[in-house]
Design a protein around this motif. Sequence first.
Motif, PDB file in Angstrom:
ATOM      1  N   SER A  24      10.488  17.467  -6.729  1.00  0.00           N
ATOM      2  CA  SER A  24      11.263  17.190  -6.940  1.00  0.00           C
ATOM      3  C   SER A  24      11.385  15.693  -5.962  1.00  0.00           C
ATOM      4  CB  SER A  24      12.724  18.169  -6.576  1.00  0.00           C
ATOM      5  OG  SER A  24      13.206  17.939  -5.221  1.00  0.00           O
ATOM      6  N   GLU A  25      12.182  14.822  -7.036  1.00  0.00           N
ATOM      7  CA  GLU A  25      12.025  14.121  -6.650  1.00  0.00           C
ATOM      8  C   GLU A  25      13.152  13.002  -5.707  1.00  0.00           C
ATOM      9  OE1 GLU A  25      14.103   9.171  -7.876  1.00  0.00           O
ATOM     10  OE2 GLU A  25      13.164  10.992  -9.776  1.00  0.00           O
ATOM     11  N   SER A  26      14.275  14.172  -5.424  1.00  0.00           N
ATOM     12  CA  SER A  26      15.200  13.830  -4.703  1.00  0.00           C
ATOM     13  C   SER A  26      14.633  14.175  -3.698  1.00  0.00           C
ATOM     14  CB  SER A  26      16.712  14.368  -4.539  1.00  0.00           C
ATOM     15  OG  SER A  26      16.066  15.972  -5.136  1.00  0.00           O
ATOM     16  N   THR A  27      13.802  15.189  -3.010  1.00  0.00           N
ATOM     17  CA  THR A  27      13.171  15.833  -1.902  1.00  0.00           C
ATOM     18  C   THR A  27      12.150  15.228  -1.589  1.00  0.00           C
ATOM     19  OG1 THR A  27      13.734  17.836  -2.952  1.00  0.00           O
ATOM     20  CG2 THR A  27      11.998  17.762  -1.639  1.00  0.00           C
ATOM     21  N   ILE A  28      11.425  14.169  -2.065  1.00  0.00           N
ATOM     22  CA  ILE A  28      10.538  13.032  -1.204  1.00  0.00           C
ATOM     23  C   ILE A  28      11.342  11.633  -1.080  1.00  0.00           C
ATOM     24  CG2 ILE A  28       8.837  11.951  -2.147  1.00  0.00           C
ATOM     25  CD1 ILE A  28       8.112  14.850  -1.474  1.00  0.00           C
ATOM     26  N   ALA A  29      12.230  11.905  -1.293  1.00  0.00           N
ATOM     27  CA  ALA A  29      13.070  10.093  -1.526  1.00  0.00           C
ATOM     28  C   ALA A  29      14.163  10.793  -0.425  1.00  0.00           C
ATOM     29  CB  ALA A  29      14.296   9.982  -2.499  1.00  0.00           C
ATOM     30  N   ILE A  30      14.358  12.106   0.585  1.00  0.00           N
ATOM     31  CA  ILE A  30      15.093  12.530   1.803  1.00  0.00           C
ATOM     32  C   ILE A  30      14.192  12.400   2.448  1.00  0.00           C
ATOM     33  CG2 ILE A  30      16.868  13.925   2.629  1.00  0.00           C
ATOM     34  CD1 ILE A  30      18.094  14.611  -0.285  1.00  0.00           C
ATOM     35  N   PHE A  31      13.004  13.069   2.274  1.00  0.00           N
ATOM     36  CA  PHE A  31      11.459  13.219   3.333  1.00  0.00           C
ATOM     37  C   PHE A  31      11.449  11.465   3.726  1.00  0.00           C
ATOM     38  CE2 PHE A  31       7.498  12.532   4.194  1.00  0.00           C
ATOM     39  CZ  PHE A  31       6.955  13.678   5.054  1.00  0.00           C
ATOM     40  N   THR A  32      11.254  11.462   2.357  1.00  0.00           N
ATOM     41  CA  THR A  32      10.342   9.028   3.004  1.00  0.00           C
ATOM     42  C   THR A  32      11.797   8.595   4.387  1.00  0.00           C
ATOM     43  OG1 THR A  32       9.371   9.528   1.099  1.00  0.00           O
ATOM     44  CG2 THR A  32       9.702   7.103   1.989  1.00  0.00           C
ATOM     45  N   ARG A  33      12.756   8.966   3.329  1.00  0.00           N
ATOM     46  CA  ARG A  33      14.013   8.479   4.368  1.00  0.00           C
ATOM     47  C   ARG A  33      14.256   8.718   5.541  1.00  0.00           C
ATOM     48  NH1 ARG A  33      19.185  10.562   4.036  1.00  0.00           N
ATOM     49  NH2 ARG A  33      18.930  10.524   1.636  1.00  0.00           N
ATOM     50  N   GLN A  34      13.825  10.518   5.724  1.00  0.00           N
ATOM     51  CA  GLN A  34      13.812  10.546   7.265  1.00  0.00           C
ATOM     52  C   GLN A  34      12.715  10.534   7.577  1.00  0.00           C
ATOM     53  OE1 GLN A  34      15.647  14.982   6.093  1.00  0.00           O
ATOM     54  NE2 GLN A  34      14.780  14.285   7.743  1.00  0.00           N
ATOM     55  N   LEU A  35      11.496   9.818   7.126  1.00  0.00           N
ATOM     56  CA  LEU A  35      10.955   9.809   7.631  1.00  0.00           C
ATOM     57  C   LEU A  35      10.080   8.882   8.427  1.00  0.00           C
ATOM     58  CD1 LEU A  35       7.428  10.009   8.457  1.00  0.00           C
ATOM     59  CD2 LEU A  35       7.103   9.002   6.322  1.00  0.00           C
ATOM     60  N   PHE A  36      11.151   7.347   7.988  1.00  0.00           N
ATOM     61  CA  PHE A  36      11.013   6.225   8.378  1.00  0.00           C
ATOM     62  C   PHE A  36      12.319   6.276   9.102  1.00  0.00           C
ATOM     63  CE2 PHE A  36       8.556   5.107   4.738  1.00  0.00           C
ATOM     64  CZ  PHE A  36       7.399   4.894   4.946  1.00  0.00           C
ATOM     65  N   SER A  37      12.818   7.002   9.547  1.00  0.00           N
ATOM     66  CA  SER A  37      13.877   6.906  10.698  1.00  0.00           C
ATOM     67  C   SER A  37      13.908   7.510  11.434  1.00  0.00           C
ATOM     68  CB  SER A  37      15.494   7.488   9.411  1.00  0.00           C
ATOM     69  OG  SER A  37      16.078   7.770  10.533  1.00  0.00           O
ATOM     70  N   ILE A  38      13.021   7.859  11.706  1.00  0.00           N
ATOM     71  CA  ILE A  38      12.531   9.193  13.301  1.00  0.00           C
ATOM     72  C   ILE A  38      11.087   7.872  13.079  1.00  0.00           C
ATOM     73  CG2 ILE A  38      10.872  10.750  13.237  1.00  0.00           C
ATOM     74  CD1 ILE A  38      12.440  12.371  11.767  1.00  0.00           C
ATOM     75  N   ARG A  39       9.798   7.335  12.004  1.00  0.00           N
ATOM     76  CA  ARG A  39       9.675   6.261  12.454  1.00  0.00           C
ATOM     77  C   ARG A  39      10.161   5.843  13.490  1.00  0.00           C
ATOM     78  NH1 ARG A  39       7.220   1.113   9.578  1.00  0.00           N
ATOM     79  NH2 ARG A  39       9.226   0.898   9.727  1.00  0.00           N
ATOM     80  N   GLN A  40      11.231   5.173  13.402  1.00  0.00           N
ATOM     81  CA  GLN A  40      11.627   4.150  14.955  1.00  0.00           C
ATOM     82  C   GLN A  40      11.918   4.195  15.770  1.00  0.00           C
ATOM     83  OE1 GLN A  40      11.335   1.410  12.333  1.00  0.00           O
ATOM     84  NE2 GLN A  40      12.575   0.181  13.650  1.00  0.00           N
ATOM     85  N   SER A  41      12.961   5.918  16.012  1.00  0.00           N
ATOM     86  CA  SER A  41      12.459   6.312  16.744  1.00  0.00           C
ATOM     87  C   SER A  41      11.929   6.887  17.482  1.00  0.00           C
ATOM     88  CB  SER A  41      13.954   6.948  16.450  1.00  0.00           C
ATOM     89  OG  SER A  41      13.470   8.846  15.944  1.00  0.00           O
ATOM     90  N   LEU A  42      10.830   7.092  17.315  1.00  0.00           N
ATOM     91  CA  LEU A  42       9.261   7.449  17.715  1.00  0.00           C
ATOM     92  C   LEU A  42       8.562   6.181  18.431  1.00  0.00           C
ATOM     93  CD1 LEU A  42       8.532  10.512  16.215  1.00  0.00           C
ATOM     94  CD2 LEU A  42       9.304  10.427  18.134  1.00  0.00           C
ATOM     95  N   LYS A  43       8.579   5.092  17.428  1.00  0.00           N
ATOM     96  CA  LYS A  43       7.497   4.257  17.759  1.00  0.00           C
ATOM     97  C   LYS A  43       7.535   3.671  18.850  1.00  0.00           C
ATOM     98  CE  LYS A  43       9.984   0.386  16.954  1.00  0.00           C
ATOM     99  NZ  LYS A  43      10.185  -1.144  15.087  1.00  0.00           N
ATOM    100  N   ASN A  44       8.935   3.823  20.043  1.00  0.00           N
ATOM    101  CA  ASN A  44       9.322   3.280  21.326  1.00  0.00           C
ATOM    102  C   ASN A  44       7.853   4.039  22.088  1.00  0.00           C
ATOM    103  OD1 ASN A  44      10.247   1.381  21.051  1.00  0.00           O
ATOM    104  ND2 ASN A  44      12.290   2.397  21.221  1.00  0.00           N
TER     105      ASN A  44
END
Length: 482
Positions: free
Chosen positions: A297-317
Amino acid sequence: MNQNLKRLFGRSMTEPDFVAAPASPPPRSARRRLSLVMIAGVLAIIGTLAAGYYFAMRPVNLRIAVGPANSDDLKVVQALTQAFNQGNGQIRLRLMQTDGAVGSAEALADGKADLAIIRGDLDVPKNAQAVATLRKNVVAIWVPPQGKGRGKKAATKITKIAQLAGHRVGVVGRTPANVNLLKVILQQYGVDPAKVEIVQFPANETAEAIKNQKADAYLAAGPVNSKITTDAIAASTRDGGTPTFLAIDAAEAIAQNHPAYEASQIPAGSLGGADRPEDEVKTISFSHHIVARRGISESTIAIFTRQLFSIRQSLKNDFPPAARIETPDTDKDATIPVHPGAAAFVDGDEKTFLDRYSDYIWWGLMLASAMGSAGAWFAGHLKKDERSINTSQRDRLLDMLAAARHSDSMEELDQMQAEADNILRDALACFEHGGIEDGTLTAFNIALEQFHNAVTDRKLLLISMPQNLQRATAQFRAAGTA
């Protein structure tokens, strides 16, 4: 005689001696039952909405295929999986380790995985849609400085890709995709791959292979700051001298002929030293993608993408490779079509909870309204029979009122009075069920009172008449009706 009249007419209409029926408990009020049904319906609707909200917002587990073991892709996905599962997000990841990008693509194509890490220059499954770019890889081709046993002139012999014909080229890594990549480059320069001896080395054996001069040139593909590539190039300088980097000047042409590749550059000094390379080198690049299976579903992947880039910010350091994750190409002519959910996140069109489920809520309210109307109609239909019975009993009571005024039999009057008591009992039950209103019950009581007065008057008249006159009147009426 007055005492006899009192005993005769003082009889209770509701408790006749000759029809002493056992008193039954009054039925539950229909209005109360209807109220309970309405409350139950409202609670059912609230429960349905709550259950729908729970199932809509509950965590969703997605299977992600990645490989091979000990690869950079696997390490990145392991870090993402841990971050996803430790947070309070709606998406959870379950890692599926494969033997490489090909195996991951097959797992997605077969429906065994919901997400997969694939190489953009390999066959992309038909059901794959891009969610993010995990990393971009550049191709580095270099010739190590000639070691002992070879003349200095031979060390500078290979300066262009077109000169690789007749030489041995070592490919770092065991994946066949890098061999195919080398063949694409050779063919672009008119070099027959059959005239080039291609040897593959595992990443952990590359340094030893370079030291033993098992190839004349080497190819590695990975991020600009890939440790595998920089270690391999560092191994080429152990005997002194500087590696010669071969530029892919035809990068634009390769990108035109093979859309999975892009023209790119290796920045000066980006491969482990100020002179590695000394100047910017033209090359080609390709990407590793995070793709989702079409149908999620579109909503599931949209939520996954949002979480992915949010986590990327916290992980990159703490985990620098996470900083390489980029948004997907949302152009219509992209090599891998973007998933609608990822596109919604990138374009800022991600739907809210109400946007996603407003239609269901609206239809639910419509259904609830229809159920309420149906319940009201059904309740009215149930009361219709009671109202019909009450009407017939009221007509019967009026008929008995007329009959009581002409009756010549005390027994007949008593029977009619008992029947009137039963009618009264049914009317009261019908009123409690909600079948008749207050006004109808009032009119019914007036008719019942008139009947009662008629019976009383007729009994007084019959008692005051001589017995022979009563018999004569009864015979006369019987003869008149015969």
